[in-house]
Scaffold this active site. Structure first.
Site, short mmCIF file in Angstrom:
data_model
loop_
_atom_site.label_atom_id
_atom_site.label_comp_id
_atom_site.label_asym_id
_atom_site.label_seq_id
_atom_site.Cartn_x
_atom_site.Cartn_y
_atom_site.Cartn_z
N HIS A 138 -15.02 6.86 1.86
CA HIS A 138 -15.68 6.12 0.78
C HIS A 138 -14.65 5.87 -0.32
O HIS A 138 -14.08 6.80 -0.88
CB HIS A 138 -16.85 6.94 0.24
N ASP A 179 -14.38 4.00 -3.88
CA ASP A 179 -15.01 3.27 -4.97
C ASP A 179 -14.12 2.09 -5.36
O ASP A 179 -12.94 2.28 -5.67
CB ASP A 179 -15.26 4.19 -6.16
N ASP A 184 -23.68 5.66 -1.77
CA ASP A 184 -23.42 6.29 -3.06
C ASP A 184 -23.91 5.48 -4.25
O ASP A 184 -23.30 5.51 -5.30
CB ASP A 184 -21.90 6.55 -3.21
N HIS A 212 -21.19 -0.40 -7.66
CA HIS A 212 -22.11 0.58 -8.25
C HIS A 212 -21.52 1.48 -9.32
O HIS A 212 -22.26 2.30 -9.90
CB HIS A 212 -22.77 1.42 -7.14
#
Length: 1065
Positions: free
Chosen positions: A260, A262, A372, A577
């Site tokens: 993951h 970001d 997430d 997000h």
């Protein structure tokens, strides 16, 4: 003679094995200390420091200076390039040789001009394999480059992880050497760690636990770290143990490599580009060494970045995608927030993402991958299904602060009844490391035991990248089928969901939103980002509509498809997000604001170009066109330039303009005046001439009266508003019925300040206990003054000192014929850990309130009966919320806010927060926003709350055109039912040279309805399509008198493909 069996004490035996593999204790004689053998320093180390993120070819041309291990470099966000000259000793022929490199900055190894491996101490990647086995003919000397970013895996926080970055932080390389790597020791360490994990995880009352512990103990007995010839005996003991199989009923874990990343968070966007390279080049190595290893990768934007900056790596990723090892997932441009983006923006995430994956990897995704984000809209199932997605994976609801979500595998049913198969990995993480503890947790925590026997297990370092390691892969391969544990298979998303579908007959269904009971502050944090998001969604809507109409009416107009794609991708990027939510560092927020300014500037230019094409005619004096981009006729007050005043686009770009927002006209208040105009649906009207600026009003004009006590009353014959001398709302009456909307003895427009100190996640969380610190902000009598005295518009204004450091001024506006009163607000905000809201106590009683969401609305409780109810003490909404009882209600509209709550009869809009991490400057400074209050008879649907909220957010446009404006009004589209909203008009993606439009409509009331769509455009063919604009084979619609008949079920969204007739030459 063999040693006699000894009694074994559980703890001492366990700790004996732990010390044998410990990296801290007894490394002079234990097994861990033998992982690396002989070592030697690199021949020469030199470095070059730069504030830029340079491409490799440019960096290696720079002037490198001698360096040594332990040197400091920096500061934060700079880059230090190292040239590493090395020579492998002749004596190491036949052995595995590594470059050992340890630094507190993230590193990337370059070899022969290509990136080959990421090096991150936090991600347990501290050595690069130079050769698996040094051959006689292999070169002994080579030169590598290591690009070291002056930031760690999770940024460069000053203290705690989420603290604002330390701009002066310095970094160093603590190790740079060559060493022989003992692969046989590594395998023994993996086995011993797994045996220890089973002994601990299965517990002292479990037979298999003792077998694991005794096997590990016996391995320690036979294994002499100084004598490699003893290793095979120990290895055989482990192989015998792990070769004992489990039963047929064992749970199956689908282990998926994952990383993951970001897209921006505690580091800027540009650093994410390098994080992708560091992480994915390491994954390429793992895929080469482990043909059964499969890696799932989301976010088309990140792949597009790698394609642009690292074409060699990107080609390898495509190659492994063909082999089925590199699997694109998610289907979206980025992993966006699940609450704040509009419905259309969510559709565009999939449209851009799915088209990218199809073009670059030959297939679209069938699963939505959003592990997430901070909650999931009830319209996502419908959007997924119409974008080719049938499956959904996340784990974020495991973060719920109050209630444990009751399922890990279930059907999720959306607002319109669409369903997708949803799976939450029961280990409640997307960053597993392959330990026995995690494997056992995945089985033990599964809340759907008996319903399904399969689970996902996402392994690899994440958030800041890093990804899987060889050790993780080795652990999971070893655990493939061992008695006492679930089966573990290196799997793919397709195999996982295929297995879950095969056992879906017993699965439960969850209906409605997936509300995260945490991070409620993200609905409000970073108000300027929220405002930029709402404004840019509107601008792109308007540009697409006007460009589509210009395309339909002009053979010469080139639809700006490429520019619009660029602008949409910028907006979608900002909807990641941790960006639109405001939970990012200052550097990211500043970049996001630049993106919004770019969209505003370029979007406004495209608007003027489209308007000019719509009005292409005889040259003449510059005219002014009034444009309505909404699908219903509007009669509203619009601020127009006075004769001789400068024309301007509306609303103007507003980073720093005058005191008050002005609707649809000019920021130059001296050169403008309000006029009542009527514009047809999705069309235009000529601007009123100077002589017709004040026509006879069809409705009662606005009256403004100031009483002797300083209070002010505004009345337009529809509503009557009374403000006390400090600006609070003491009365709001629907004139026709005489019904009062404000609760008896209470006041509305009451600003309220709360203490706002969460437990940890500062920018993210507002806790329920903040409600215990409510402090009304009290104004001074005598500050309320009349502005505009009436006619087409009446205004009054006041100022309010919020605190010694913060102040507020507000203009209250009532227009002729308008069913709501507007509150234009300017705040100068300089606080720390405070939360500002505005409250309206309503004379309405209802156990539930209604909140707008994407393409519809939903109800939430106004009481705290259960823990599920009070966990929703702060919720999100889009443009409106409504509290209604039978026959009457009160709606609160807004133009850029998202945080809200309704408790009892009090409607509250969240305005500003003041967290201090990860951005210490968040929300400090000047803000402008508008909210509006609309009392109504009957239901909010029948009273027109939905179009009113649209009108507040989509002001009429006064656009300059190069020639005389058309003399007559014109409408392109209208819809016969108020329940159906025509949300979007755009050119079809597949017809960049053709004349095809896509329309998106949705049912907004929650009803079954048939309606007619009327158009004045030259339509040749109409057919239903999905959100990816693929034709429905059975969706052809007959065109009758320029009308199309459509049928909707509650909250259904439909897309139409309109083929236009060839343009006249």
């Amino acid at each position: 003679m063999a040693a006699a069996p000894a009694l074994k004490h559980w703890r001492t035996t366990l700790e004996r094995v732990e010390k044998f593999v410990s990296p801290l204790y007894f490394t002079d004689c234990n097994l861990r200390g033998r992982l690396f053998g002989d070592s030697c320093p690199v021949v020469e180390l030199s470095s070059f420091l730069t504030p830029e993120r340079l491409p490799y070819q440019e960096a290696v041309q720079q002037n490198f200076r001698p360096a040594q291990v332990g040197d400091s470099f920096g500061p934060t966000w700079w880059t230090c390039w190292f040239r590493v000259e090395l020579t492998i000793p002749e004596a190491w022929v036949g052995q595995e040789v590594h470059l050992r490199w340890e630094s507190d900055g993230e590193g990337l190894v370059w070899r022969d001009g290509e990136p080959v491996q990421g090096l991150t101490k936090e991600g347990e990647k501290t050595s690069y394999v130079l050769t698996d086995k040094l051959g006689e003919e292999d070169p002994r000397s080579l030169t590598l480059y290591v690009e070291v970013a002056c930031n760690g895996l999770l940024g460069a926080g000053k203290g705690p992880m989420i603290a604002a970055p330390d701009p002066e932080k310095m970094f160093q390389v603590s190790r740079a050497e060559l060493a022989v790597f003992h692969r046989d020791v590594h395998k023994l360490l993996v086995d011993l760690e797994l045996l220890l994990g089973m002994a601990k995880g299965l517990g002292e009352d479990n037979q298999r636990s003792y077998q694991a512990l005794y096997t590990a103990n016996q391995m320690v007995n036979v294994c002499d770290p100084a004598q490699p010839e003893t290793f095979p005996v120990a290895q055989a003991l482990a192989s015998k143990f792990f070769g004992q199989r489990g039963g047929e009923s064992q749970h199956t874990i689908h282990a998926l490599g994952h990383c993951h990343i970001d897209t921006a968070w505690l580091w800027p966007f540009k650093e994410t580009v390098r994080k992708c390279a560091r992480s994915w080049v390491t994954v390429v190595q793992l895929m080469e060494r482990n043909p059964e290893f499969i890696f799932a990768c989301s976010q088309a934007q990140q792949l597009a970045w790698v394609k642009s900056h690292y074409p060699g790596l990107y080609a390898r990723l495509q190659e492994f995608a063909c082999r089925g090892q590199f699997v694109p997932v998610g289907g979206t441009w980025v992993e966006m927030d699940g609450n704040l983006p509009s419905g259309e923006a969510m559709v565009r995430q999939f449209l851009q993402g799915q088209n990218f994956f199809l073009q670059e990897f030959g297939k679209m995704c069938s699963e939505f991958w959003l592990p997430d984000t901070f909650g999931y809209s009830a319209q996502l199932p419908q959007i997924m299904r119409s974008c080719g997605i049938r499956h959904f994976l996340t784990q974020k609801l495991s973060w719920n602060l109050v209630n444990s979500f009751p399922h890990h595998t279930f059907f999720w049913e959306g607002l319109d009844g669409s369903r997708v198969l949803a799976h939450f990995p029961p280990g409640d993480s997307y960053g597993m490391q392959g330990s026995v503890e995690e494997v056992l947790k995945t089985v033990a925590k599964n809340r759907d035991k008996g319903r399904t026997n399969h689970s996902a297990f996402l392994f690899g370092f994440g958030d800041g990248g890093g990804g899987p390691t060889q050790t993780m892969v080795d652990r999971l391969k070893r655990l493939c089928n061992t008695d006492g544990l679930p089966r573990v298979q290196l799997s793919s998303p397709e195999r996982l969901f295929s297995a879950l579908e095969g056992h879906s007959g017993q699965l439960c269904t969850w209906v409605g939103e997936l509300f995260l009971e945490l991070h409620n502050g993200t609905y409000t944090t970073h108000a300027q980002i929220k405002k930029g998001n709402r404004e840019c969604e509107r601008i792109l809507h308007d540009v697409e509509l006007l460009s589509s109409l210009a395309l339909a009416r002009s053979a010469q107009f080139p639809y700006p498809a490429t520019q619009l794609q660029d602008l949409w991708r910028l907006l979608l990027l900002n909807q990641f997000h941790d960006v639109v939510t405001g939970s990012c560092i200052q550097l990211v927020a500043e970049e996001a604001m630049c993106h919004y300014e770019d969209i505003r500037s370029r979007g406004n230019t495209l608007l003027i170009t489209a308007a000019a094409a719509l009005c292409s005619g005889e040259p003449g004096p510059e005219g002014l066109l009034i444009v309505n981009t909404l699908p219903w006729k509007r009669t509203e007050v619009l601020t127009l330039p006075r004769p001789g005043g400068a024309h301007c686009l509306a609303p103007p770009p507003r980073p720093e303009y005058g005191s008050w927002k002005v609707e649809g006209g000019c920021a130059d208040a001296q050169a403008s005046s309000p006029a009542l105009v009527t514009v047809p649906s999705m069309g235009y009207a000529p601007a009123p001439t100077p002589t017709s600026l004040q026509p006879l009003l069809p409705q009662q004009p606005v009256f403004v009266v100031q009483e002797t006590d300083g209070s002010v009353t505004l009345d337009n014959g529809i509503i009557r508003v009374r403000l006390d001398p400090t600006g609070r709302l003491t009365s709001l009456v629907l004139v026709a019925s005489g019904r009062e909307a404000i609760a008896e003895g209470a006041v509305g427009n009451q600003f309220v300040l709360f203490d706002d100190v969460p437990l940890y996640w500062d920018a993210w969380d507002v806790m329920d206990y903040h409600l215990e610190t409510r402090k009304p902000v009290l104004g001074q009598a005598g500050t309320l003054a009349v502005g505009t005295e009436g006619g087409v518009r009446g205004t009054t204004w006041f100022q309010l000192q919020i605190s010694p450091n913060s102040r507020l001024s507000q203009e209250v506006v009532l227009d002729v014929g308008c069913p709501y009163v507007r509150f234009h607000t300017e705040v100068h905000w300089h606080e720390a850990h405070k939360f500002l809201k505005v409250e309206f106590p309503a004379r309405v009683r209802s156990p539930q309130a209604t909140f707008e969401v994407q393409f519809g609305h939903l109800q939430r409780p106004t009481h705290y009966n259960t823990s599920w109810d009070w966990a929703r003490f702060e919720v999100w909404a889009h443009r409106w919320m409504d509290l209604s009882e039978h026959g009457f209600g009160l709606a609160l509209l807004n133009d850029c806010k998202y945080g809200a709550s309704v408790r009892g009869g009090v409607i509250s809009l969240s305005l500003l927060r003041a967290p201090k991490s990860p951005d210490a400057t968040v929300d400090m400074g000047r803000h402008e926003f508008t909210y509006a209050l609309m009392p109504h008879n009957g239901s909010f649907q029948d009273a027109g709350v939905i179009p009113a909220a649209y009108s507040l957010n989509f002001p009429l446009l006064a656009l300059p055109v190069p020639g005389p404006a058309p003399a007559a009004s014109w409408s392109a589209f209208s819809v016969s039912s108020p329940a159906v909203v025509l949300e979007t008009v755009k050119q079809a993606e597949t017809s960049l040279q053709g004349r095809k439009l896509v329309l998106r409509l949705y049912e907004a009331h929650g009803s079954h309805v048939d309606c007619w769509l009327h158009t004045s455009l030259p339509v040749q063919e109409a057919v239903l399509c999905d959100f990816l604009e693929r034709r429905d084979p059975a969706g052809r619609l007959p065109l009758q008198d320029r009308r199309l008949k459509l049928s909707f079920s509650p909250f259904q969204v439909q897309s139409l493909l309109l083929v236009l007739q060839p343009a006249p030459s």
